[in-house]
Motif scaffolding. Sequence first.
Motif, PDB file in Angstrom:
ATOM      1  N   THR A 371      72.777  29.189  62.684  1.00  0.00           N
ATOM      2  CA  THR A 371      73.811  28.402  62.947  1.00  0.00           C
ATOM      3  C   THR A 371      74.274  27.669  61.751  1.00  0.00           C
ATOM      4  N   GLN A 372      73.637  27.757  60.493  1.00  0.00           N
ATOM      5  CA  GLN A 372      74.127  27.322  59.285  1.00  0.00           C
ATOM      6  C   GLN A 372      73.838  28.040  58.410  1.00  0.00           C
ATOM      7  N   GLN A 373      74.789  28.143  57.128  1.00  0.00           N
ATOM      8  CA  GLN A 373      74.437  28.827  56.060  1.00  0.00           C
ATOM      9  C   GLN A 373      74.994  27.977  54.819  1.00  0.00           C
ATOM     10  N   ASN A 374      74.002  28.036  53.851  1.00  0.00           N
ATOM     11  CA  ASN A 374      74.138  27.056  52.677  1.00  0.00           C
ATOM     12  C   ASN A 374      74.125  27.862  51.454  1.00  0.00           C
ATOM     13  N   SER A 375      74.866  27.274  50.572  1.00  0.00           N
ATOM     14  CA  SER A 375      75.078  27.988  49.209  1.00  0.00           C
ATOM     15  C   SER A 375      74.791  26.909  48.032  1.00  0.00           C
ATOM     16  N   THR A 376      74.321  27.263  47.013  1.00  0.00           N
ATOM     17  CA  THR A 376      74.071  26.209  46.130  1.00  0.00           C
ATOM     18  C   THR A 376      74.144  26.990  44.600  1.00  0.00           C
ATOM     19  N   VAL A 377      74.509  26.133  43.720  1.00  0.00           N
ATOM     20  CA  VAL A 377      74.715  26.420  42.242  1.00  0.00           C
ATOM     21  C   VAL A 377      74.415  25.331  41.401  1.00  0.00           C
ATOM     22  N   THR A 378      73.366  25.572  40.663  1.00  0.00           N
ATOM     23  CA  THR A 378      72.808  24.468  39.899  1.00  0.00           C
ATOM     24  C   THR A 378      72.657  25.042  38.366  1.00  0.00           C
ATOM     25  N   LEU A 379      73.071  23.933  37.453  1.00  0.00           N
ATOM     26  CA  LEU A 379      73.097  23.832  35.939  1.00  0.00           C
ATOM     27  C   LEU A 379      72.128  22.799  35.562  1.00  0.00           C
ATOM     28  N   THR A 380      70.992  22.900  34.819  1.00  0.00           N
ATOM     29  CA  THR A 380      70.198  21.935  34.456  1.00  0.00           C
ATOM     30  C   THR A 380      70.100  21.730  32.773  1.00  0.00           C
ATOM     31  N   LYS A 381      70.300  20.701  32.139  1.00  0.00           N
ATOM     32  CA  LYS A 381      70.238  20.326  30.918  1.00  0.00           C
ATOM     33  C   LYS A 381      69.165  19.483  30.493  1.00  0.00           C
ATOM     34  N   ARG A 382      68.198  19.841  29.726  1.00  0.00           N
ATOM     35  CA  ARG A 382      67.365  18.918  29.145  1.00  0.00           C
ATOM     36  C   ARG A 382      67.256  18.909  27.749  1.00  0.00           C
ATOM     37  N   PHE A 383      66.661  17.834  27.047  1.00  0.00           N
ATOM     38  CA  PHE A 383      66.773  17.363  25.793  1.00  0.00           C
ATOM     39  C   PHE A 383      65.384  17.409  25.217  1.00  0.00           C
ATOM     40  N   LEU A 384      65.500  17.818  23.815  1.00  0.00           N
ATOM     41  CA  LEU A 384      64.099  17.899  23.083  1.00  0.00           C
ATOM     42  C   LEU A 384      63.598  16.329  22.960  1.00  0.00           C
ATOM     43  N   LYS A 385      64.689  15.546  22.406  1.00  0.00           N
ATOM     44  CA  LYS A 385      64.407  14.304  21.889  1.00  0.00           C
ATOM     45  C   LYS A 385      64.869  13.147  22.974  1.00  0.00           C
ATOM     46  N   LEU A 386      65.730  13.488  23.908  1.00  0.00           N
ATOM     47  CA  LEU A 386      66.016  12.318  24.704  1.00  0.00           C
ATOM     48  C   LEU A 386      65.235  12.450  26.129  1.00  0.00           C
ATOM     49  N   PRO A 387      64.742  11.379  26.282  1.00  0.00           N
ATOM     50  CA  PRO A 387      64.161  11.289  27.685  1.00  0.00           C
ATOM     51  C   PRO A 387      65.059  11.385  29.134  1.00  0.00           C
ATOM     52  N   MET A 388      65.875  12.244  29.063  1.00  0.00           N
ATOM     53  CA  MET A 388      66.408  12.425  30.280  1.00  0.00           C
ATOM     54  C   MET A 388      66.724  14.023  30.752  1.00  0.00           C
ATOM     55  N   THR A 389      67.135  14.103  31.747  1.00  0.00           N
ATOM     56  CA  THR A 389      67.468  15.567  32.422  1.00  0.00           C
ATOM     57  C   THR A 389      68.828  15.356  33.201  1.00  0.00           C
ATOM     58  N   ILE A 390      69.960  16.172  33.091  1.00  0.00           N
ATOM     59  CA  ILE A 390      71.109  16.289  33.445  1.00  0.00           C
ATOM     60  C   ILE A 390      71.126  17.667  34.502  1.00  0.00           C
ATOM     61  N   THR A 391      71.617  17.155  35.649  1.00  0.00           N
ATOM     62  CA  THR A 391      71.597  18.331  36.833  1.00  0.00           C
ATOM     63  C   THR A 391      72.824  18.144  37.401  1.00  0.00           C
ATOM     64  N   GLY A 392      73.739  19.372  37.147  1.00  0.00           N
ATOM     65  CA  GLY A 392      74.908  19.569  37.556  1.00  0.00           C
ATOM     66  C   GLY A 392      74.585  20.643  39.034  1.00  0.00           C
ATOM     67  N   THR A 393      75.388  20.404  40.134  1.00  0.00           N
ATOM     68  CA  THR A 393      75.335  21.071  41.372  1.00  0.00           C
ATOM     69  C   THR A 393      76.549  21.389  42.267  1.00  0.00           C
ATOM     70  N   ALA A 394      76.768  22.289  42.727  1.00  0.00           N
ATOM     71  CA  ALA A 394      77.785  22.600  43.482  1.00  0.00           C
ATOM     72  C   ALA A 394      77.370  23.350  44.859  1.00  0.00           C
ATOM     73  N   SER A 395      77.714  22.790  45.955  1.00  0.00           N
ATOM     74  CA  SER A 395      77.023  23.161  47.096  1.00  0.00           C
ATOM     75  C   SER A 395      77.858  23.489  48.179  1.00  0.00           C
ATOM     76  N   TYR A 396      77.698  24.287  49.397  1.00  0.00           N
ATOM     77  CA  TYR A 396      78.572  24.518  50.413  1.00  0.00           C
ATOM     78  C   TYR A 396      77.775  24.810  51.426  1.00  0.00           C
ATOM     79  N   SER A 397      78.069  24.183  52.671  1.00  0.00           N
ATOM     80  CA  SER A 397      77.307  24.291  53.978  1.00  0.00           C
ATOM     81  C   SER A 397      78.343  24.562  55.008  1.00  0.00           C
ATOM     82  N   GLN A 398      77.930  25.727  55.825  1.00  0.00           N
ATOM     83  CA  GLN A 398      78.848  25.911  57.018  1.00  0.00           C
ATOM     84  C   GLN A 398      77.841  25.763  58.414  1.00  0.00           C
TER      85      GLN A 398
END
Length: 861
Positions: A371-398
């Motif tokens: 009854t439902q179909q899901n799609s996801t594309v994910t890009l994750t960026k981590r840093f060696l010296k910075l204490p943070m993580t950036i995650t970019g996502t595109a999703s589509y749900s039918q």
Amino acid sequence: MAKTVLKNILQILIILIFNNFLAQKTPEKLPKNAVNDTISKKDTIVVKKEALDDILRTKADDQRRDIPKKMTFLNKNAQVKYQDMQIDADYISIDDNKNLIYARGKQDSLGKIIEPVITTQAGKKYETNEFSYNTKTKQAIAFNARTEESEGVIIAQKTKKYNDSVFAMRKADYTTDDYFIKKKDTAADYFMRAYNIKLIKTKNKSQIVTGPIQMFIEQVPTPLYLPFAILPFSAKRAAGILIPSFGEREDVGFFLNGIGYYQPIGEHFDLKVLADIYTKGSWNLRPQVNYQKKYRYSGNFTADIGTMVRGIKGLDDYTKNSTYRINWTHSQDSKANPFLTFSASVDIVSTKFYNNPLNNNYIFNQNVLNTQQNSTVTLTKRFLKLPMTITGTASYSQNFATGLADLRLPQMNVAINQFYLFKSRTGIRQGLLENITVNTGFNLTNFVNTQENELFKKEMWDKMQTGLKNNIALATNTTVAKYFTFSLSANIDNALTTKTLNRYYDPIKNVTVDEINKNFTGYSTFSTSASLQTTLYGMMKFKKGSAVEAVRHMMTPSIGFTYSPDFSSPNFGYYRNYYNATGALTPYSIFEKGIIGSPSSGMVGALGFNIGNNIEMKVKSKSDSTGVKKIKIFESLNLAGSYNFAAKDHPWSVFSINGQSSFFNNKLTVNTSLSLEPYKIDFSSGQDTGVRTEQFGHFSVQGFNVQLSYPLSSEIFGEKTDYAKKYSSKGEVRNENYYFDDDHYAHFDQAWTLNVSANYAYSKGLSRLANKIASIGLDGSIKLTPYWNVNGSTHYDIVTKQLAYTRIGFSRDQRSFTINFNWVPFGQYKVYDFFIGIKANILSDALKYKDRSFTQPNAPF
């Protein structure tokens, strides 16, 4: 006597003088400038080339040389070595005049070959009945030659070797039967017969090219013909035609499924293009691309694009629908780049794709129930010296039921790694201040809920919402009075959005109107909580000699207080009022229906509690080495609820109880949950939906759920038998998996599995009538013999008293190929699938037969 000797000496002298005279020739005139002692070209000795390029080494128990005929005969354990070739046979003859080596295998009294000629060349072994080799032309002719290539073997009535690369064969059989190849059986269970075969061998690969080829099963010819075949034998990928399956479906007619072409592209890609063709006009195109780069990434792309035609054109039952499915998966190796990772799982289909399945695999794996179909594309960026993580996502749900789609493009999350607010003075964190942790981050979302036909059009962009949220969470804990854990936490939420809601009642149209205003605004909320938790243990011991030695009860009670202000207060400006159809002043949030959500309304000053329980008992057990076995009565049994001091009415929440346990050596798993309404529900108005009164203490069941699962198997009901020790006799060839007793009865491990599941759900809420769901499911398999396996699954709906999804199947191991049959006899889609396929990898896609039948939902089966 002296006279005779003198006569003989005189004859010898005359012969020598005469020979010397014949050897002398008139010298040619030399050029004027030539040196007198120059050797003439006529005096140069020309050595005639030998017939053999190497020494011919022979040995045998019996050797004979016929000098006049220039023939050599070798009998019994005969062997000839020449260059890189070695011939071992019972009889070998060598003809020096014809430069021919002939070898024959060992014969019995009737002249039947009982031991073959074995020819080894360049490390490759060949078996033949008779073998002829020309040492000058390097050509050979063999009869009943056995040639092993890759996963198969070729046996040809006559084989002619033109050179080391080209072999021509006549009336040849090719099989991949492992029993026949290893000579466990004298007859192959199947083979492909062609009257003309060419075997082409190169340094890195070889291949077979045949004319018309026919399949034989157990020596019986079948109607399975191929006009030609190309079989590559190489570790590298090779392009080729993919043979289709065929059959008939009631709704679309006769078909060819999976006809196509395979093409490798470089070292990292390959392409497969398949087509499905139906006689009533339906068609489907299925391109498939796989790619992989070692230690970097891998993925695949597939698509289903086609047109489903049902009925007869011009009649009422005629339908024609275009369908599509696009699937893309991509995964990155964790070693490739730990600081930047990319993954994708995209699966987009047309709204009616699963209602018009051209591929019956979607029926057998129950995709048609999606009854439902899901799609996801994910890009994750981590840093060696910075204490943070950036995650970019595109999703589509039918959502196929509503026809709506949710699109989030793009969505970005910035998470700051947890850190302590204060440093430790001693190196060991103590007290509330030193244990304060901070978690924070940002979340940016672009979201739209739209129709499929509005995607990336002006209507979609007008509905698009953009929101930004920030959360700051502070938490700390410490130990109080040795046995209690005290925790404090605070949450701050900040949100921004580009659209707000303006609601009013239109008396002319008699409807409530929601207007979306495009303006930039936001809100901030906060809440705080404090909790206290401990663990209590209790033990009840029984008399010595009792079956039950002790019962242990572990309880983890906790209480917590949560506070948050009333954000619906006019001071915040997050809520507004409008007059509804009855003229009543009704509050609403300007962020309602928005992407960032609405702040909570009403002050919360609630005291919550949770009581966790774990109950086990020790019983005597002869099977356990310690003599005692632990039995879990309740792995977990939790009771939770809260009381809101700030609430004007109904301060008590609904009480929830949930538990989990397992019995019979952890085989039977039970999960249950219960919701209790503490207030009386009034239905005096005659409505189907009741009203909560202020009468506390009338506990009623608002929801109940229980799930049971019990896996059964042959190992549970009996010990595993060591057949090798129990029975001395073992079968041969196809019976090698059987063991035989003294009475010659066969025995084998008849393994079976059966998973029994049951589910009961009761939900009432404030409704007068409850909604009930109850079902029982069976899923299992049994091996009737080592080669026959029957499997299936079914579900019975106790409420409707009908069978739900049911599947029956069997599989047969035919030694070198398999037979599978699957049947779905009930439900919307009734279909059967019959498949025969070769096990060998080289023929897994080329030699198979597939027959499928599909009936319309309302047609009789």
